[in-house]
Design a protein around this motif. Sequence first.
Motif, PDB file in Angstrom:
ATOM      1  N   ARG A  35      16.381  36.284 -28.252  1.00  0.00           N
ATOM      2  CA  ARG A  35      15.384  35.492 -27.517  1.00  0.00           C
ATOM      3  C   ARG A  35      14.696  34.481 -28.427  1.00  0.00           C
ATOM      4  O   ARG A  35      14.327  33.378 -27.990  1.00  0.00           O
ATOM      5  CB  ARG A  35      14.344  36.424 -26.894  1.00  0.00           C
ATOM      6  CG  ARG A  35      13.335  35.710 -25.995  1.00  0.00           C
ATOM      7  CD  ARG A  35      12.312  36.690 -25.443  1.00  0.00           C
ATOM      8  NE  ARG A  35      11.496  37.270 -26.498  1.00  0.00           N
ATOM      9  CZ  ARG A  35      10.590  38.218 -26.301  1.00  0.00           C
ATOM     10  NH1 ARG A  35      10.412  38.732 -25.082  1.00  0.00           N
ATOM     11  NH2 ARG A  35       9.878  38.707 -27.304  1.00  0.00           N
ATOM     12  N   ASP A  36      14.541  34.824 -29.687  1.00  0.00           N
ATOM     13  CA  ASP A  36      13.919  33.897 -30.640  1.00  0.00           C
ATOM     14  C   ASP A  36      14.843  32.739 -30.992  1.00  0.00           C
ATOM     15  O   ASP A  36      14.378  31.687 -31.451  1.00  0.00           O
ATOM     16  CB  ASP A  36      13.540  34.644 -31.921  1.00  0.00           C
ATOM     17  CG  ASP A  36      12.414  35.647 -31.707  1.00  0.00           C
ATOM     18  OD1 ASP A  36      11.661  35.476 -30.728  1.00  0.00           O
ATOM     19  OD2 ASP A  36      12.316  36.599 -32.498  1.00  0.00           O
ATOM     20  N   ARG A  37      16.148  32.928 -30.785  1.00  0.00           N
ATOM     21  CA  ARG A  37      17.136  31.915 -31.175  1.00  0.00           C
ATOM     22  C   ARG A  37      17.613  31.052 -30.015  1.00  0.00           C
ATOM     23  O   ARG A  37      18.108  29.952 -30.226  1.00  0.00           O
ATOM     24  CB  ARG A  37      18.353  32.596 -31.807  1.00  0.00           C
ATOM     25  CG  ARG A  37      18.085  33.258 -33.128  1.00  0.00           C
ATOM     26  CD  ARG A  37      19.366  33.828 -33.716  1.00  0.00           C
ATOM     27  NE  ARG A  37      19.784  35.065 -33.088  1.00  0.00           N
ATOM     28  CZ  ARG A  37      21.036  35.389 -32.812  1.00  0.00           C
ATOM     29  NH1 ARG A  37      22.013  34.542 -33.058  1.00  0.00           N
ATOM     30  NH2 ARG A  37      21.329  36.553 -32.268  1.00  0.00           N
ATOM     31  N   VAL A  38      17.482  31.553 -28.793  1.00  0.00           N
ATOM     32  CA  VAL A  38      18.078  30.896 -27.632  1.00  0.00           C
ATOM     33  C   VAL A  38      17.013  30.718 -26.555  1.00  0.00           C
ATOM     34  O   VAL A  38      16.266  31.653 -26.251  1.00  0.00           O
ATOM     35  CB  VAL A  38      19.251  31.742 -27.066  1.00  0.00           C
ATOM     36  CG1 VAL A  38      19.909  31.022 -25.905  1.00  0.00           C
ATOM     37  CG2 VAL A  38      20.265  32.058 -28.149  1.00  0.00           C
ATOM     38  N   GLU A  39      16.958  29.526 -25.977  1.00  0.00           N
ATOM     39  CA  GLU A  39      16.028  29.260 -24.871  1.00  0.00           C
ATOM     40  C   GLU A  39      16.829  28.730 -23.684  1.00  0.00           C
ATOM     41  O   GLU A  39      16.939  27.515 -23.480  1.00  0.00           O
ATOM     42  CB  GLU A  39      14.952  28.268 -25.301  1.00  0.00           C
ATOM     43  CG  GLU A  39      13.909  27.976 -24.214  1.00  0.00           C
ATOM     44  CD  GLU A  39      13.294  29.239 -23.625  1.00  0.00           C
ATOM     45  OE1 GLU A  39      13.313  29.374 -22.382  1.00  0.00           O
ATOM     46  OE2 GLU A  39      12.819  30.095 -24.409  1.00  0.00           O
ATOM     47  N   PRO A  40      17.407  29.630 -22.883  1.00  0.00           N
ATOM     48  CA  PRO A  40      18.320  29.196 -21.825  1.00  0.00           C
ATOM     49  C   PRO A  40      17.600  28.769 -20.542  1.00  0.00           C
ATOM     50  O   PRO A  40      16.490  29.226 -20.244  1.00  0.00           O
ATOM     51  CB  PRO A  40      19.151  30.454 -21.565  1.00  0.00           C
ATOM     52  CG  PRO A  40      18.204  31.577 -21.862  1.00  0.00           C
ATOM     53  CD  PRO A  40      17.333  31.094 -22.994  1.00  0.00           C
ATOM     54  N   ASP A  41      18.273  27.897 -19.798  1.00  0.00           N
ATOM     55  CA  ASP A  41      17.825  27.570 -18.449  1.00  0.00           C
ATOM     56  C   ASP A  41      18.310  28.621 -17.457  1.00  0.00           C
ATOM     57  O   ASP A  41      17.650  28.888 -16.450  1.00  0.00           O
ATOM     58  CB  ASP A  41      18.373  26.202 -18.023  1.00  0.00           C
ATOM     59  CG  ASP A  41      17.932  25.095 -18.949  1.00  0.00           C
ATOM     60  OD1 ASP A  41      16.717  24.969 -19.174  1.00  0.00           O
ATOM     61  OD2 ASP A  41      18.802  24.357 -19.455  1.00  0.00           O
ATOM     62  N   VAL A  42      19.492  29.183 -17.725  1.00  0.00           N
ATOM     63  CA  VAL A  42      20.122  30.173 -16.850  1.00  0.00           C
ATOM     64  C   VAL A  42      20.709  31.285 -17.711  1.00  0.00           C
ATOM     65  O   VAL A  42      21.273  31.014 -18.784  1.00  0.00           O
ATOM     66  CB  VAL A  42      21.259  29.546 -15.997  1.00  0.00           C
ATOM     67  CG1 VAL A  42      21.874  30.597 -15.081  1.00  0.00           C
ATOM     68  CG2 VAL A  42      20.754  28.364 -15.203  1.00  0.00           C
ATOM     69  N   ILE A  43      20.569  32.515 -17.247  1.00  0.00           N
ATOM     70  CA  ILE A  43      21.184  33.661 -17.912  1.00  0.00           C
ATOM     71  C   ILE A  43      22.141  34.336 -16.941  1.00  0.00           C
ATOM     72  O   ILE A  43      21.784  34.633 -15.799  1.00  0.00           O
ATOM     73  CB  ILE A  43      20.131  34.687 -18.377  1.00  0.00           C
ATOM     74  CG1 ILE A  43      19.173  34.054 -19.387  1.00  0.00           C
ATOM     75  CG2 ILE A  43      20.813  35.920 -18.982  1.00  0.00           C
ATOM     76  CD1 ILE A  43      18.017  34.947 -19.786  1.00  0.00           C
ATOM     77  N   PHE A  44      23.359  34.579 -17.388  1.00  0.00           N
ATOM     78  CA  PHE A  44      24.318  35.396 -16.647  1.00  0.00           C
ATOM     79  C   PHE A  44      24.374  36.769 -17.304  1.00  0.00           C
ATOM     80  O   PHE A  44      24.597  36.868 -18.519  1.00  0.00           O
ATOM     81  CB  PHE A  44      25.718  34.766 -16.670  1.00  0.00           C
ATOM     82  CG  PHE A  44      25.836  33.481 -15.894  1.00  0.00           C
ATOM     83  CD1 PHE A  44      25.946  33.504 -14.509  1.00  0.00           C
ATOM     84  CD2 PHE A  44      25.833  32.257 -16.547  1.00  0.00           C
ATOM     85  CE1 PHE A  44      26.054  32.313 -13.786  1.00  0.00           C
ATOM     86  CE2 PHE A  44      25.948  31.070 -15.836  1.00  0.00           C
ATOM     87  CZ  PHE A  44      26.055  31.106 -14.449  1.00  0.00           C
ATOM     88  N   THR A  45      24.182  37.817 -16.511  1.00  0.00           N
ATOM     89  CA  THR A  45      24.230  39.170 -17.043  1.00  0.00           C
ATOM     90  C   THR A  45      24.772  40.118 -15.981  1.00  0.00           C
ATOM     91  O   THR A  45      25.043  39.722 -14.849  1.00  0.00           O
ATOM     92  CB  THR A  45      22.841  39.628 -17.530  1.00  0.00           C
ATOM     93  OG1 THR A  45      22.975  40.805 -18.348  1.00  0.00           O
ATOM     94  CG2 THR A  45      21.913  39.937 -16.364  1.00  0.00           C
ATOM     95  N   HIS A  46      24.910  41.372 -16.352  1.00  0.00           N
ATOM     96  CA  HIS A  46      25.443  42.369 -15.431  1.00  0.00           C
ATOM     97  C   HIS A  46      24.474  42.681 -14.298  1.00  0.00           C
ATOM     98  O   HIS A  46      23.274  42.379 -14.370  1.00  0.00           O
ATOM     99  CB  HIS A  46      25.755  43.659 -16.190  1.00  0.00           C
ATOM    100  CG  HIS A  46      26.945  43.556 -17.089  1.00  0.00           C
ATOM    101  ND1 HIS A  46      28.229  43.628 -16.621  1.00  0.00           N
ATOM    102  CD2 HIS A  46      27.037  43.362 -18.434  1.00  0.00           C
ATOM    103  CE1 HIS A  46      29.072  43.515 -17.635  1.00  0.00           C
ATOM    104  NE2 HIS A  46      28.378  43.339 -18.745  1.00  0.00           N
ATOM    105  N   SER A  47      24.988  43.346 -13.289  1.00  0.00           N
ATOM    106  CA  SER A  47      24.198  43.719 -12.122  1.00  0.00           C
ATOM    107  C   SER A  47      23.398  45.009 -12.360  1.00  0.00           C
ATOM    108  O   SER A  47      23.867  45.930 -13.033  1.00  0.00           O
ATOM    109  CB  SER A  47      25.127  43.915 -10.917  1.00  0.00           C
ATOM    110  OG  SER A  47      24.424  44.450  -9.827  1.00  0.00           O
TER     111      SER A  47
END
Length: 217
Positions: free
Chosen positions: A101-113
């Motif tokens: 989280r400290d390295r990446v600032e995404p607009d969208v996250i894809f993850t498992h259900s």
Amino acid sequence: MKMLPLASAGHRLRVLCLGAHADDIEIGAGGTILGLIAAGVELEVFWCVMSATPERATETRLAAAAFLEGAASATVEVCGFEDSYFPSQSREIKTFMLSLRDRVEPDVIFTHSRHDAHQDHRELNKLTMNIFRDHFVLEYEIPKWDGDITQRNAYVPLQPGVIDRKIALLMAHFATQRSKDWFDADVFRGLARMRGMECRSPSLFAEAFTIRKMALA
């Protein structure tokens, strides 16, 4: 059905893709990623697989490179957490994801259900929602013999030909999985066809996701 595009051609979109194992991201969101790139979206992707043997790590790096061809930027990271034991490694995985989280600032996250039958998938979902609390999260689905396919509330219609390319890349890059009865072109195509029917996709195929919450401006 009202269409709310994730991004349009020329628009820059930062995406974090999280997968418990090699091939998870490709199966769950590979068509969406291929479609965004083909549509001209300037995609910045951080692709993170949490567990893989050396052989499967090689597979996932090659597969990610193929799926992300044409992206504006792509970072692929493969971790060494123990397959099938994510709940007992929750503290260590959380520590890693906090650093992520400290390295990446995404607009969208894809993850498992959240309701995935695989314990590693559920744990990664739980930690994603705990750590990335202010982010737009799309929870993808993985077909498996457990029979955990359920109702979804968000769809990405796939552009013509994308399902064929997705399946071809899956079958080409994951040789270790081809002997498994669930890792099958007909399974992937059938699920995409069903989801395409549900959202009336013009191409007949779609990927489906769960959005737990979102704010509309």
